[in-house]
Design a protein around this motif. Structure first.
Motif, PDB file in Angstrom:
ATOM      1  N   LEU A 443       0.838  -1.201   0.000  1.00 35.28           N
ATOM      2  CA  LEU A 443       0.000   0.000   0.000  1.00 35.28           C
ATOM      3  C   LEU A 443       0.873   1.252   0.000  1.00 35.28           C
ATOM      4  O   LEU A 443       1.773   1.392   0.838  1.00 35.28           O
ATOM      5  CB  LEU A 443      -0.908   0.021   1.233  1.00 35.28           C
ATOM      6  N   TRP A 444       0.603   2.144  -0.943  1.00 35.61           N
ATOM      7  CA  TRP A 444       1.242   3.457  -0.967  1.00 35.61           C
ATOM      8  C   TRP A 444       0.191   4.467  -0.524  1.00 35.61           C
ATOM      9  O   TRP A 444      -0.788   4.710  -1.252  1.00 35.61           O
ATOM     10  CB  TRP A 444       1.734   3.795  -2.370  1.00 35.61           C
ATOM     11  N   ASP A 445       0.363   5.043   0.621  1.00 33.31           N
ATOM     12  CA  ASP A 445      -0.638   5.960   1.194  1.00 33.31           C
ATOM     13  C   ASP A 445      -2.038   5.359   1.109  1.00 33.31           C
ATOM     14  O   ASP A 445      -3.009   6.033   0.723  1.00 33.31           O
ATOM     15  CB  ASP A 445      -0.592   7.315   0.485  1.00 33.31           C
ATOM     16  N   GLY A 446      -2.134   4.084   1.436  1.00 30.62           N
ATOM     17  CA  GLY A 446      -3.418   3.405   1.482  1.00 30.62           C
ATOM     18  C   GLY A 446      -3.897   2.838   0.168  1.00 30.62           C
ATOM     19  O   GLY A 446      -4.903   2.129   0.125  1.00 30.62           O
ATOM     20  N   THR A 447      -3.211   3.117  -0.957  1.00 31.84           N
ATOM     21  CA  THR A 447      -3.603   2.609  -2.270  1.00 31.84           C
ATOM     22  C   THR A 447      -2.864   1.316  -2.565  1.00 31.84           C
ATOM     23  O   THR A 447      -1.624   1.286  -2.564  1.00 31.84           O
ATOM     24  CB  THR A 447      -3.301   3.630  -3.379  1.00 31.84           C
ATOM     25  N   ASP A 448      -3.621   0.255  -2.797  1.00 33.11           N
ATOM     26  CA  ASP A 448      -3.029  -1.044  -3.118  1.00 33.11           C
ATOM     27  C   ASP A 448      -2.422  -0.987  -4.516  1.00 33.11           C
ATOM     28  O   ASP A 448      -3.095  -0.591  -5.481  1.00 33.11           O
ATOM     29  CB  ASP A 448      -4.117  -2.127  -3.049  1.00 33.11           C
ATOM     30  N   LEU A 449      -1.145  -1.390  -4.649  1.00 34.46           N
ATOM     31  CA  LEU A 449      -0.492  -1.357  -5.959  1.00 34.46           C
ATOM     32  C   LEU A 449      -1.167  -2.294  -6.959  1.00 34.46           C
ATOM     33  O   LEU A 449      -1.006  -2.117  -8.164  1.00 34.46           O
ATOM     34  CB  LEU A 449       0.991  -1.721  -5.834  1.00 34.46           C
ATOM     35  N   ALA A 450      -1.922  -3.263  -6.473  1.00 33.05           N
ATOM     36  CA  ALA A 450      -2.618  -4.185  -7.377  1.00 33.05           C
ATOM     37  C   ALA A 450      -3.723  -3.487  -8.152  1.00 33.05           C
ATOM     38  O   ALA A 450      -4.176  -4.003  -9.177  1.00 33.05           O
ATOM     39  CB  ALA A 450      -3.198  -5.364  -6.587  1.00 33.05           C
ATOM     40  N   VAL A 451      -4.184  -2.316  -7.676  1.00 30.37           N
ATOM     41  CA  VAL A 451      -5.255  -1.588  -8.374  1.00 30.37           C
ATOM     42  C   VAL A 451      -4.788  -0.202  -8.807  1.00 30.37           C
ATOM     43  O   VAL A 451      -5.601   0.632  -9.216  1.00 30.37           O
ATOM     44  CB  VAL A 451      -6.515  -1.473  -7.489  1.00 30.37           C
ATOM     45  N   ALA A 452      -3.498   0.061  -8.747  1.00 31.32           N
ATOM     46  CA  ALA A 452      -2.964   1.373  -9.132  1.00 31.32           C
ATOM     47  C   ALA A 452      -2.379   1.320 -10.537  1.00 31.32           C
ATOM     48  O   ALA A 452      -1.840   0.293 -10.961  1.00 31.32           O
ATOM     49  CB  ALA A 452      -1.891   1.810  -8.141  1.00 31.32           C
ATOM     50  N   ARG A 453      -2.482   2.427 -11.253  1.00 31.43           N
ATOM     51  CA  ARG A 453      -1.876   2.513 -12.577  1.00 31.43           C
ATOM     52  C   ARG A 453      -0.358   2.416 -12.434  1.00 31.43           C
ATOM     53  O   ARG A 453       0.242   3.198 -11.691  1.00 31.43           O
ATOM     54  CB  ARG A 453      -2.228   3.833 -13.257  1.00 31.43           C
ATOM     55  N   PRO A 454       0.289   1.469 -13.151  1.00 35.96           N
ATOM     56  CA  PRO A 454       1.738   1.308 -12.995  1.00 35.96           C
ATOM     57  C   PRO A 454       2.523   2.589 -13.262  1.00 35.96           C
ATOM     58  O   PRO A 454       3.495   2.870 -12.562  1.00 35.96           O
ATOM     59  CB  PRO A 454       2.074   0.219 -14.015  1.00 35.96           C
ATOM     60  N   ASP A 455       2.107   3.378 -14.273  1.00 36.39           N
ATOM     61  CA  ASP A 455       2.883   4.578 -14.593  1.00 36.39           C
ATOM     62  C   ASP A 455       2.830   5.596 -13.454  1.00 36.39           C
ATOM     63  O   ASP A 455       3.788   6.341 -13.229  1.00 36.39           O
ATOM     64  CB  ASP A 455       2.403   5.200 -15.904  1.00 36.39           C
ATOM     65  N   SER A 456       1.721   5.613 -12.702  1.00 34.16           N
ATOM     66  CA  SER A 456       1.639   6.550 -11.579  1.00 34.16           C
ATOM     67  C   SER A 456       2.535   6.104 -10.423  1.00 34.16           C
ATOM     68  O   SER A 456       2.953   6.927  -9.607  1.00 34.16           O
ATOM     69  CB  SER A 456       0.185   6.683 -11.101  1.00 34.16           C
ATOM     70  N   VAL A 457       2.822   4.808 -10.352  1.00 36.72           N
ATOM     71  CA  VAL A 457       3.743   4.287  -9.329  1.00 36.72           C
ATOM     72  C   VAL A 457       5.186   4.560  -9.745  1.00 36.72           C
ATOM     73  O   VAL A 457       5.980   5.117  -8.979  1.00 36.72           O
ATOM     74  CB  VAL A 457       3.527   2.777  -9.108  1.00 36.72           C
ATOM     75  N   TRP A 458       5.507   4.186 -10.969  1.00 37.51           N
ATOM     76  CA  TRP A 458       6.905   4.246 -11.403  1.00 37.51           C
ATOM     77  C   TRP A 458       7.366   5.670 -11.680  1.00 37.51           C
ATOM     78  O   TRP A 458       8.575   5.936 -11.685  1.00 37.51           O
ATOM     79  CB  TRP A 458       7.095   3.346 -12.622  1.00 37.51           C
ATOM     80  N   SER A 459       6.440   6.602 -11.905  1.00 39.67           N
ATOM     81  CA  SER A 459       6.849   7.999 -12.049  1.00 39.67           C
ATOM     82  C   SER A 459       7.246   8.589 -10.698  1.00 39.67           C
ATOM     83  O   SER A 459       7.817   9.682 -10.641  1.00 39.67           O
ATOM     84  CB  SER A 459       5.710   8.821 -12.654  1.00 39.67           C
ATOM     85  N   ARG A 460       6.970   7.875  -9.610  1.00 38.28           N
ATOM     86  CA  ARG A 460       7.326   8.324  -8.273  1.00 38.28           C
ATOM     87  C   ARG A 460       8.431   7.462  -7.660  1.00 38.28           C
ATOM     88  O   ARG A 460       8.630   7.459  -6.448  1.00 38.28           O
ATOM     89  CB  ARG A 460       6.085   8.317  -7.371  1.00 38.28           C
TER      90      ARG A 460
END
Length: 627
Positions: A443-460
């Motif tokens: 979880l990134w700030d409560g958001t499960d990476l399994a339901v997050a857009r990959p580009d929004s994760v990897w841009s950070r």
């Protein structure tokens, strides 16, 4: 005492390359149980797919190509029809001059139609020359894009690399796809035109001609099947050989090859594997020969029957002599068109086998591309939490990470240590979302990476992997990775300065514009430590909420290592920092240390706490000092 000089004794012969075999769905030849009818049934779909792909890259070229095919067919029909009229005059009654004069208009039409056909063929080749390069580029880019976008876990699956190798062959075969389709359609149009003329002369001729040509088509398709079967058997060996060729010939590894005396073994290994591939090809040669001989003999017999039938029709008066003469020309034209139709149809079938591999791989890659959801990670991340995370690599029974729970907060430096294979790098891949857990959540700030857009994760995320890339790009792009954050180089120089590389970069022939690839004329090479500093500069340049450094200073001198860790400490307050290292003294800068063993967290705390706790960390520190 007798001393034996072992250098004079004969050395054992190096072992041959390992035999590689695959089982399961990816290890099965897709044509192994396909019938001849099913294989021929592929042609319409191949034509349709080719047309759609060509239409997507060059519509004007496709329209020109189709118009040329129609014009070529019409020209062929006009040539045969006008030839029939000319023969009627040439072989009719009257003087020679009268007969030639009567045939002249038809001969003019023959000449004009033949010229039109040649011009349309030239234009068709021009259209093919326009379409094919773009089509190959699209296929090549699609393959590279698919491999880059696929889930990282897919690349560890059995058979993935071999399916990728088969797809690479499909890309190279794309160069012949449009040409085969164009020739196939041109032959089809000519065959219809010539067949219509032959049928008009006598209904018996066309069936006989079909019988004469079909064996050749059968032989071509069967030969293509044997060729593809051999290709499929060699797939894994060719894949391994290609990788070994790259490693052996890559100049970066030349010192290791030479100083360790590996040259003879590499040549022996490469030759042995190549000969194994050749043996499979040579084993297929007798089958190919039998197919060609049998189908050629059958086709020759039917062709003799065709000419015998034509002679019988002329001798018995069932067709007039001018008609028989026209039939000779028409039979030759129809036979040529039929032969081209069959040969190019078989060539299309052959090409379609490899294109099907490419299409299958692209479909697989599309299925395995990240489909996680549309949630977005905030620009500034305050906390990353792992809840009982478990991950197993494909084919492995034991999990690489097993039940890890961990919380990382902004401003904190976390060090991850442990013995080789303890799961450290896998854990960082789970934290960044490169891998998703089989169990548990990240979880990134409560958001499960399994339901997050990959580009929004990897841009950070900014990552310095243990096995970092030395990109054959300019020094600037080796820092920005093609993602500039400003319109000038101020931020680039700031990152270069932070890792102590400013003087080295300024000393390059063209500064930031210098190509870092010794293999290319005008390019230069950096030392291992300089490359590692540059890899750290990339991560610092990104200025992301999460910074991960996996053995970031393993190739650096003490001065460079000290510079990097000072910078990590300086910027730590603005982000979450993870350092994976075997240099345990470097973990003193960490706010917290996590010790891993067999995929689990076995200790956690500060350096001073763990070094006196009598656990694994203390043992590793003692071993590091006992040298």
């Amino acid at each position: 005492m007798t001393v034996t000089d072992t250098s004079t004794q004969s050395s054992p012969t190096p072992p041959p390359p390992a035999t590689i075999g695959y089982e399961g769905v990816f290890g099965k030849n897709p044509l192994e149980e396909a019938s001849f009818r099913a294989m021929c049934g592929r042609l319409p779909s191949v034509l349709g797919r080719t047309a759609r792909m060509a239409w997507a890259v060059d519509r004007a070229g496709v329209v020109l190509l189709l118009l040329c095919q129609v014009v070529t067919g019409v020209a062929a029909a006009v040539v045969l029809t006008a030839t029939a009229r000319a023969m009627t005059h040439v072989l009719g009654a009257g003087t020679v001059s009268e007969r030639l004069h009567g045939a002249l208009p038809a001969l003019v039409v023959v000449t004009a139609a033949a010229a039109t056909g040649r011009i349309s063929s030239a234009l068709a080749s021009y259209a093919d020359g326009r379409i094919t390069p773009r089509l190959v580029t699209e296929a090549d880019v699609a393959l590279v894009s698919a491999v880059c976008r696929v889930e990282a876990s897919a690349q560890a699956e059995d058979g993935f690399a071999d399916r990728q190798e088969a797809a690479e062959v499909g890309v190279t075969r794309t160069t012949t796809m449009v040409k085969d389709a164009q020739r196939f359609m041109a032959a089809l149009v000519r065959m219809v035109a010539a067949g219509g003329v032959v049928t008009a002369l006598h209904w018996l001729m066309l069936p006989l001609l079909l019988l004469a040509v079909l064996p050749a088509g059968l032989g071509a398709v069967l030969s293509a099947r044997v060729d593809y079967e051999t290709h499929y058997l060699n797939l894994a060996d060719r894949n391994v050989r290609g990788m070994m060729r790259w490693w052996a010939a890559y100049s970066r590894h030349g010192d290791e090859v030479r100083a360790n005396g590996m040259t003879d073994y590499l040549v022996h290994w490469y030759r042995a594997l190549s000969e194994r591939i050749d043996r499979r090809i040579l084993r297929a040669a007798p089958r190919m020969l039998r197919i060609v001989l049998a189908t050629s003999a059958l086709g020759g017999a039917f062709l003799m029957l065709t000419w015998a039938a034509l002679a019988w029709l002329a001798m018995t008066g069932r067709v007039a002599l001018p008609v028989a003469a026209t039939a000779v020309v028409a039979v030759q034209a129809t036979l040529g068109a039929l032969t081209q139709f069959v040969q190019n149809g078989a060539a299309m079938f052959h090409t379609s086998l490899y294109l099907a591999d490419m299409r299958s791989f692209l479909d697989l890659a599309a299925e395995r591309a990240p489909k996680r959801g549309e949630s977005t990670i905030p620009e500034e991340v305050e906390e990353i939490r792992l809840d009982e995370v478990v991950h197993r690599y494909p084919g492995k029974e034991e999990p690489a990470v097993n039940g890890v729970s961990l919380t990382l907060r902004r401003g904190e430096i976390l060090a991850i240590v442990g013995e080789n294979g303890s799961g450290k790098s896998t854990l960082t891949r789970l934290i960044t979302g490169i891998l998703l857990p089989d169990e548990g959540r990240v979880l990134w700030d409560g958001t499960d990476l399994a339901v997050a857009r990959p580009d929004s994760v990897w841009s950070r995320t900014a990552l310095v992997p243990q096995d970092f890339a030395c990109w054959p790009l300019r020094a600037r792009e080796n820092v920005t990775l093609g993602q500039p954050r400003g319109h000038d180089d101020a931020l680039v120089w700031e990152a270069v300065e932070a890792v102590g590389m400013r003087e080295a970069v300024e000393g390059l022939p063209r500064g930031l514009d210098t190509l870092l690839a010794r293999e290319v004329y005008g390019g230069v090479e950096l030392s291992g430590g300089q490359w590692q500093r540059l890899a750290c500069a990339r991560a610092l340049y990104r200025r992301t909420p999460l910074l991960i450094l996996d053995e970031p200073t393993s190739q650096m001198d003490p001065r460079g290592e000290h510079r990097i860790f000072l910078e990590i400490k300086r910027i730590a307050a603005r982000r979450m920092t993870i350092v994976v290292t075997h240099q345990l003294e470097n973990t003193r800068l960490a706010d917290r240390i996590v010790v891993m063993r067999h995929g689990r967290v076995v200790e956690e705390g500060h350096y001073d706490e763990l070094v006196h706790a009598g656990g694994l960390f203390a043992e590793l520190v003692a071993l590091a000092k006992d040298r």
